[in-house]
Design an enzyme around this catalytic site. Structure first.
Site, short mmCIF file in Angstrom:
data_model
loop_
_atom_site.label_atom_id
_atom_site.label_comp_id
_atom_site.label_asym_id
_atom_site.label_seq_id
_atom_site.Cartn_x
_atom_site.Cartn_y
_atom_site.Cartn_z
N LYS A 49 50.61 67.91 161.71
CA LYS A 49 49.96 67.30 162.88
C LYS A 49 51.01 66.84 163.88
O LYS A 49 50.86 67.04 165.09
CB LYS A 49 49.08 66.11 162.42
CG LYS A 49 47.81 66.55 161.70
CD LYS A 49 47.06 65.40 161.04
CE LYS A 49 45.91 65.93 160.19
NZ LYS A 49 45.18 64.89 159.44
N GLN A 93 45.48 58.57 157.94
CA GLN A 93 45.33 59.73 157.05
C GLN A 93 44.55 59.34 155.80
O GLN A 93 44.81 58.31 155.17
CB GLN A 93 46.72 60.28 156.69
CG GLN A 93 46.70 61.54 155.86
CD GLN A 93 46.16 62.77 156.60
OE1 GLN A 93 46.14 62.82 157.82
NE2 GLN A 93 45.70 63.76 155.85
N ASP A 116 39.63 60.81 164.75
CA ASP A 116 38.92 61.53 163.69
C ASP A 116 37.40 61.43 163.82
O ASP A 116 36.67 62.07 163.05
CB ASP A 116 39.28 60.93 162.32
CG ASP A 116 40.59 61.49 161.78
OD1 ASP A 116 40.78 62.72 161.87
OD2 ASP A 116 41.39 60.70 161.25
#
Ligand code: GUN
Length: 284
Positions: A49, A93, A116
């Site tokens: 990422k 994460q 997200d």
């Protein structure tokens, strides 16, 4: 005849180029990630990422915290990032260590920085058909289906998996595209009876070969979200034999994975726009 490959690497490169151009237009865009603990797979994802974000011109902030980090300290870190003007988009994460409540962390995120799309406000807006920030894998799946001109209107779509980050948002986007959607999961009876009816089959379980060739409708579009590390390397959730039955299929690797990263960058850009506009704007 073997199915046509839906090439996520090629489409992801296009998306990333477009995002890079828009980032240049905006100037400074900050993406912060938080990794708690040392899960090897998460470390690989975070590295990818960051590489992709840096290549697209984002300013990246890479926070690493020990697995022993307390709930309270992670919430304080999120709160600090929420108030930090240098952070446009924030990613924590997953999975988090077992002692940390992931839902509480999702609730603590500023919804406008929630890259997200996991904050209940963003998940709720999607469920109501007003998408704001949508989990990147789901966005990437729909982008691939559109790129390969898969007819969704009136199609029968089956999604296997009901996670908040992939299964549920993908089912909702397919529904928004006027597909007739069935979500299957670990308690579904006679999974094959459902999958054999699917014009579009999305498999997001995390178990190698949970879908075999005999479970696929001839000519179907099959999206394999699985990324399973096995002795024979990285494999998806769909048995390779499905290539001889499906009309279109995503490879593993090189299908959904690259799209998740590209669409994550798209989401980060969207968050930056929210902040500059001072408000949420619906996704188009
Ligand atoms: N773990 C695996 N995939 C993801 C993702 O897309 N976002 C976050 N935050 N964690 C993940």
């Amino acid at each position: 005849m073997a199915a046509t490959t839906m090439d996520g690497a090629v489409l992801a490169a296009k998306v990333r180029a477009r995002v890079a151009e828009e980032v240049r237009g905006l100037g400074d865009v900050g993406l912060m990630t938080v990794l708690v603990g040392e899960d090897p797979a998460s470390e690989i994802y975070i590295r990818r990422k960051h590489e992709a974000a840096a290549a697209a011109g984002f300013r990246t902030i890479d926070r690493r915290e020990p697995a022993s980090l307390s709930d309270a300290d992670l919430l304080a870190l999120v709160d600090e990032a929420n108030r930090d003007d240098a952070v446009d988009a924030l990613l924590v994460q997953l999975p988090l260590p077992g002692h940390i409540d992931e839902e509480r962390v999702a609730r603590a995120l500023d919804p406008a920085k929630d890259v997200d799309g996991l904050h209940p406000l963003n998940a709720g807006e999607l469920a109501l058909g007003r998408p704001t920030v949508v989990p990147a894998t789901a966005v990437g799946i729909l982008a691939l289906l559109r790129e390969y001109e898969v007819e969704l209107e009136g199609a029968r779509a089956v999604v296997i998996g009901r996670s908040a980050i992939v299964g549920k948002p993908t089912a909702q986007l397919l529904l928004a595209a006027n597909a007739t959607v069935t979500t299957c999961h670990s308690r579904t009876r006679d999974l094959a009876a459902h999958t054999r009816e699917a014009d579009v089959l999305v498999v997001a379980v995390g178990r190698p070969a949970i879908v075999t060739a005999d479970m696929v409708k001839p000519g179907a579009a099959v999206v394999d979200v699985g990324m399973n590390r096995t002795e024979s390397g990285l494999v998806g959730d769909v048995d390779p034999g499905a290539v001889d039955v499906a009309g279109l299929i995503t490879p593993v690797p090189g299908g959904v994975g690259p799209m998740t990263i590209a669409c994550l960058l798209e989401n980060a850009l969207r968050c930056a726009r929210f902040r500059r506009a001072g408000a949420f704007i619906p996704a188009s």
